[in-house]
Design an enzyme around this catalytic site. Structure first.
Site, PDB file in Angstrom:
ATOM      1  N   LYS A 104      42.405 -12.537 -22.510  1.00  9.76           N
ATOM      2  CA  LYS A 104      41.916 -11.879 -23.742  1.00  9.76           C
ATOM      3  C   LYS A 104      42.992 -10.948 -24.298  1.00  9.76           C
ATOM      4  CE  LYS A 104      37.915 -13.814 -23.883  1.00  9.76           C
ATOM      5  NZ  LYS A 104      37.744 -14.912 -24.830  1.00  9.76           N
ATOM      6  N   TYR A 110      40.996 -13.514 -16.253  1.00 12.83           N
ATOM      7  CA  TYR A 110      40.182 -13.742 -17.456  1.00 12.83           C
ATOM      8  C   TYR A 110      40.479 -12.651 -18.494  1.00 12.83           C
ATOM      9  CZ  TYR A 110      36.175 -13.110 -20.536  1.00 12.83           C
ATOM     10  OH  TYR A 110      35.388 -12.898 -21.652  1.00 12.83           O
ATOM     11  N   SER A 119      36.757  -9.092 -25.567  1.00 13.75           N
ATOM     12  CA  SER A 119      35.751  -8.560 -24.648  1.00 13.75           C
ATOM     13  C   SER A 119      36.046  -7.095 -24.345  1.00 13.75           C
ATOM     14  CB  SER A 119      35.825  -9.368 -23.352  1.00 13.75           C
ATOM     15  OG  SER A 119      35.121  -8.724 -22.321  1.00 13.75           O
TER      16      SER A 119
HETATM   17  P1  NAD Z   1      30.168 -20.170 -23.157  1.00 23.34           P
HETATM   18  O1  NAD Z   1      30.847 -20.664 -21.942  1.00 23.34           O
HETATM   19  O2  NAD Z   1      28.682 -20.316 -23.243  1.00 23.34           O
HETATM   20  O3  NAD Z   1      30.802 -20.859 -24.456  1.00 23.34           O
HETATM   21  C1  NAD Z   1      32.148 -21.249 -24.533  1.00 23.34           C
HETATM   22  C2  NAD Z   1      32.187 -22.685 -25.043  1.00 23.34           C
HETATM   23  O4  NAD Z   1      33.555 -23.102 -25.144  1.00 23.34           O
HETATM   24  C3  NAD Z   1      31.487 -23.661 -24.109  1.00 23.34           C
HETATM   25  O5  NAD Z   1      30.554 -24.438 -24.840  1.00 23.34           O
HETATM   26  C4  NAD Z   1      32.622 -24.527 -23.545  1.00 23.34           C
HETATM   27  O6  NAD Z   1      32.192 -25.852 -23.309  1.00 23.34           O
HETATM   28  C5  NAD Z   1      33.663 -24.423 -24.664  1.00 23.34           C
HETATM   29  N1  NAD Z   1      35.063 -24.602 -24.246  1.00 23.34           N
HETATM   30  C6  NAD Z   1      35.741 -23.961 -23.264  1.00 23.34           C
HETATM   31  N2  NAD Z   1      37.019 -24.365 -23.226  1.00 23.34           N
HETATM   32  C7  NAD Z   1      37.164 -25.295 -24.219  1.00 23.34           C
HETATM   33  C8  NAD Z   1      38.257 -26.080 -24.681  1.00 23.34           C
HETATM   34  N3  NAD Z   1      39.458 -26.021 -24.120  1.00 23.34           N
HETATM   35  N4  NAD Z   1      38.039 -26.924 -25.726  1.00 23.34           N
HETATM   36  C9  NAD Z   1      36.815 -27.012 -26.313  1.00 23.34           C
HETATM   37  N5  NAD Z   1      35.755 -26.292 -25.911  1.00 23.34           N
HETATM   38  C10 NAD Z   1      35.927 -25.437 -24.875  1.00 23.34           C
HETATM   39  O7  NAD Z   1      30.595 -18.641 -23.354  1.00 23.34           O
HETATM   40  P2  NAD Z   1      29.998 -17.538 -24.312  1.00 23.34           P
HETATM   41  O8  NAD Z   1      29.243 -16.565 -23.487  1.00 23.34           O
HETATM   42  O9  NAD Z   1      29.338 -18.165 -25.473  1.00 23.34           O
HETATM   43  O10 NAD Z   1      31.350 -16.826 -24.740  1.00 23.34           O
HETATM   44  C11 NAD Z   1      32.040 -17.188 -25.927  1.00 23.34           C
HETATM   45  C12 NAD Z   1      33.342 -16.410 -26.000  1.00 23.34           C
HETATM   46  O11 NAD Z   1      33.053 -15.017 -25.947  1.00 23.34           O
HETATM   47  C13 NAD Z   1      34.305 -16.685 -24.824  1.00 23.34           C
HETATM   48  O12 NAD Z   1      35.620 -16.681 -25.323  1.00 23.34           O
HETATM   49  C14 NAD Z   1      34.076 -15.509 -23.902  1.00 23.34           C
HETATM   50  O13 NAD Z   1      35.209 -15.223 -23.139  1.00 23.34           O
HETATM   51  C15 NAD Z   1      33.790 -14.397 -24.902  1.00 23.34           C
HETATM   52  N6  NAD Z   1      32.995 -13.300 -24.315  1.00 23.34           N
HETATM   53  C16 NAD Z   1      31.783 -13.577 -23.725  1.00 23.34           C
HETATM   54  C17 NAD Z   1      31.048 -12.548 -23.147  1.00 23.34           C
HETATM   55  C18 NAD Z   1      29.721 -12.818 -22.468  1.00 23.34           C
HETATM   56  O14 NAD Z   1      29.249 -11.956 -21.746  1.00 23.34           O
HETATM   57  N7  NAD Z   1      29.078 -13.973 -22.685  1.00 23.34           N
HETATM   58  C19 NAD Z   1      31.543 -11.235 -23.185  1.00 23.34           C
HETATM   59  C20 NAD Z   1      32.760 -10.990 -23.802  1.00 23.34           C
HETATM   60  C21 NAD Z   1      33.473 -12.040 -24.376  1.00 23.34           C
HETATM   61  C1  UD1 Z   2      31.136  -8.794 -16.280  1.00 23.38           C
HETATM   62  C2  UD1 Z   2      32.631  -8.932 -16.141  1.00 23.38           C
HETATM   63  C3  UD1 Z   2      33.270  -8.696 -17.500  1.00 23.38           C
HETATM   64  C4  UD1 Z   2      32.694  -9.656 -18.540  1.00 23.38           C
HETATM   65  C5  UD1 Z   2      31.164  -9.477 -18.569  1.00 23.38           C
HETATM   66  C6  UD1 Z   2      30.487 -10.436 -19.500  1.00 23.38           C
HETATM   67  C7  UD1 Z   2      33.115  -8.330 -13.826  1.00 23.38           C
HETATM   68  C8  UD1 Z   2      33.737  -7.294 -12.929  1.00 23.38           C
HETATM   69  N1  UD1 Z   2      33.108  -8.002 -15.127  1.00 23.38           N
HETATM   70  O1  UD1 Z   2      30.873  -7.502 -16.758  1.00 23.38           O
HETATM   71  O2  UD1 Z   2      34.661  -8.866 -17.428  1.00 23.38           O
HETATM   72  O3  UD1 Z   2      33.231  -9.390 -19.822  1.00 23.38           O
HETATM   73  O4  UD1 Z   2      30.646  -9.706 -17.246  1.00 23.38           O
HETATM   74  O5  UD1 Z   2      30.632 -11.745 -19.067  1.00 23.38           O
HETATM   75  O6  UD1 Z   2      32.669  -9.361 -13.390  1.00 23.38           O
HETATM   76  N2  UD1 Z   2      24.861  -6.429 -11.201  1.00 23.38           N
HETATM   77  C9  UD1 Z   2      24.073  -6.350 -10.081  1.00 23.38           C
HETATM   78  N3  UD1 Z   2      23.694  -7.511  -9.469  1.00 23.38           N
HETATM   79  C10 UD1 Z   2      24.062  -8.745  -9.929  1.00 23.38           C
HETATM   80  C11 UD1 Z   2      24.868  -8.817 -11.082  1.00 23.38           C
HETATM   81  C12 UD1 Z   2      25.265  -7.640 -11.679  1.00 23.38           C
HETATM   82  O7  UD1 Z   2      23.720  -5.260  -9.636  1.00 23.38           O
HETATM   83  O8  UD1 Z   2      23.689  -9.764  -9.313  1.00 23.38           O
HETATM   84  C13 UD1 Z   2      25.257  -5.180 -11.894  1.00 23.38           C
HETATM   85  C14 UD1 Z   2      26.757  -4.939 -11.967  1.00 23.38           C
HETATM   86  O9  UD1 Z   2      27.203  -4.237 -10.850  1.00 23.38           O
HETATM   87  C15 UD1 Z   2      26.870  -4.145 -13.280  1.00 23.38           C
HETATM   88  C16 UD1 Z   2      25.727  -4.699 -14.144  1.00 23.38           C
HETATM   89  O10 UD1 Z   2      24.808  -5.304 -13.234  1.00 23.38           O
HETATM   90  O11 UD1 Z   2      26.621  -2.788 -13.042  1.00 23.38           O
HETATM   91  C17 UD1 Z   2      26.175  -5.733 -15.165  1.00 23.38           C
HETATM   92  O12 UD1 Z   2      26.911  -6.742 -14.503  1.00 23.38           O
HETATM   93  P1  UD1 Z   2      27.398  -8.087 -15.259  1.00 23.38           P
HETATM   94  O13 UD1 Z   2      26.248  -8.694 -15.974  1.00 23.38           O
HETATM   95  O14 UD1 Z   2      28.109  -8.927 -14.260  1.00 23.38           O
HETATM   96  O15 UD1 Z   2      28.402  -7.555 -16.379  1.00 23.38           O
HETATM   97  P2  UD1 Z   2      29.709  -6.621 -16.252  1.00 23.38           P
HETATM   98  O16 UD1 Z   2      29.982  -6.246 -14.853  1.00 23.38           O
HETATM   99  O17 UD1 Z   2      29.559  -5.526 -17.233  1.00 23.38           O
END
Ligand code: NAD
Ligand code: UD1
Length: 337
Positions: free
Chosen positions: A152, A148, A124
């Site tokens: 990573k 979290y 991430s």
């Molecule tokens: P998500 O929660 O939708 O998907 C993760 C999946 O992993 C879920 O279906 C959950 O049931 C499964 N899971 C969790 N722990 C498990 C375990 N121990 N065994 C088996 N299954 C398990 O999340 P996502 O948004 O699809 O994210 C996927 C990956 O990308 C994650 O590692 C997350 O940290 C990373 N990531 C996500 C974002 C984002 O904004 N969505 C941003 C940066 C990184």
């Molecule tokens: C957040 C996480 C980051 C994670 C990412 C994706 C934090 C501090 N960071 O990032 O670690 O990788 O999500 O899951 O939580 N905002 C509002 N109102 C809301 C929600 C968000 O104004 O109700 C604003 C935030 O201040 C930010 C932007 O929207 O400026 C995006 O927020 P968000 O979607 O939570 O993502 P990140 O903060 O970038």
């Protein structure tokens, strides 16, 4: 080629499974459904018209992971499984360290045992902490502000040590920026069970009337309109990046790190007004205090992924807003029927 997708029922995993199947890969999913639902497997089949093998279970369960590798002849792994809520990780750090680290160690040990040494890992942009300059490049200093993010960073370190110990591994670490949007079919997407923490899922709930108004966290940042700027990327573009990463690790051994973002920054208000325009809805909002831990701006320099993986995001912010809303309207329709 057969790919094991851990967390394949989740938001990014499910979209990636569709892209893998469309590109001719065989897919095996392991997911314990702690943050997803089993019907996603059927949706993936419906979208791609292909078969998927699904194991319901925990990646920390070594016997199960061993059984999967002994039965399935896995060629490579895309490792999405993990817990991802920043706020929850501050309240329950042990849960986050146990789940995210234990699952990864179990997976890597079994991969080693079966001589499967190709992995794409979901990292991430959170590993860049509070970047001093923008856009963010892969060689910027790394730090985190919450458990979290630390999971990573630790996993990135584990993967690096693993490669140093054994140069037969091929590892792609993908650092995602802010994925939003959904599959164009409207069948899969993101719809968190609880009140969302992230911006787009919150906006969507205001649009459907489930939540009254959006709280915008601060309008006094040093950005073009004072609200926070992020690099939003369509989840389908992100999923396609995983196909490129798989192709790359099948060609070259080593460990490498890639920013997956668009390189464009949009503010909270940009996103709100675009969402209103393309979906013809009103998003009520109020300005509140800054959220602790937020940075003013965060966006990628995504040129390395273009140079090395030949990957580039193509979908714009309007499509992201349209597809996010379409999925939630669709799933609400299913619930009401
Ligand atoms: P998500 O929660 O939708 O998907 C993760 C999946 O992993 C879920 O279906 C959950 O049931 C499964 N899971 C969790 N722990 C498990 C375990 N121990 N065994 C088996 N299954 C398990 O999340 P996502 O948004 O699809 O994210 C996927 C990956 O990308 C994650 O590692 C997350 O940290 C990373 N990531 C996500 C974002 C984002 O904004 N969505 C941003 C940066 C990184
Ligand atoms: C957040 C996480 C980051 C994670 C990412 C994706 C934090 C501090 N960071 O990032 O670690 O990788 O999500 O899951 O939580 N905002 C509002 N109102 C809301 C929600 C968000 O104004 O109700 C604003 C935030 O201040 C930010 C932007 O929207 O400026 C995006 O927020 P968000 O979607 O939570 O993502 P990140 O903060 O970038």
């Amino acid at each position: 080629m057969k790919i094991l997708v851990t967390g394949g029922c989740g938001y990014i995993g499910s979209h990636t499974c569709c892209e893998l199947l469309d590109s001719g890969y065989e897919v095996v999913i392991i997911d314990n459904l702690c943050n997803s639902k089993e019907d996603v497997v059927d949706k993936i089949k419906q979208i791609t018209k292909k078969e998927v093998k699904f194991y319901k279970g925990d990646l920390c369960d070594k016997d199960l992971v061993d059984e999967i590798f002994s039965k399935e002849n896995i060629d490579a792994v895309i490792h999405f499984a993990g817990l991802k809520a920043v706020g929850e990780s501050v309240l329950k750090p042990l849960l986050y360290y146990r789940n995210n680290l234990d699952s990864t160690l179990t997976l890597l040990e079994i991969m080693n045992k079966y001589n499967c040494k190709k992995i794409v890992f979901s990292s991430s942009a959170t590993v860049y902490g509070s970047p001093k300059t923008l856009p963010i490049k892969e060689d910027f200093p790394l730090s985190t502000t919450n458990p979290y993010g630390s999971t990573k960073l630790y996993i990135e370190g584990i993967l690096k040590d693993l490669y140093i110990s054994d140069n037969e591994w091929s590892i792609a670490v993908l650092r995602y920026f802010n994925p939003i949007g959904a599959h164009e079919s409207g069948l899969i997407g993101e719809n968190p069970k609880d009140i969302p923490n992230n911006l787009m899922p919150y906006i969507v709930r205001v649009a459907t009337g489930e939540l009254k108004e959006l709280s915008i966290f601060g309008n006094d940042y040093d950005t073009h309109d004072g609200t926070g700027v992020r690099d939003y990327i369509h989840v389908v573009d992100l999923a396609k990046g995983h196909i490129k990463a798989i192709e790359h690790i099948c060609k070259e051994k080593g460990i490498d790190y890639y920013n997956l973002g668009t390189g464009n920054g949009y503010s909270v208000l940009d996103l709100v007004t675009t969402f209103e325009k393309v979906n013809n809805v009103k998003i009520n909002y109020k300005i509140v205090a800054r959220r602790k831990g937020d940075v003013a701006s965060c966006y990628a320099d995504a040129t390395y992924a273009l140079d090395k993986l030949n990957w580039k995001a193509t979908k714009g912010i309007e499509e992201m807003c349209k597809d996010s809303f379409k999925f939630v309207k669709n799933s609400n329709k299913d619930l009401n029927n």
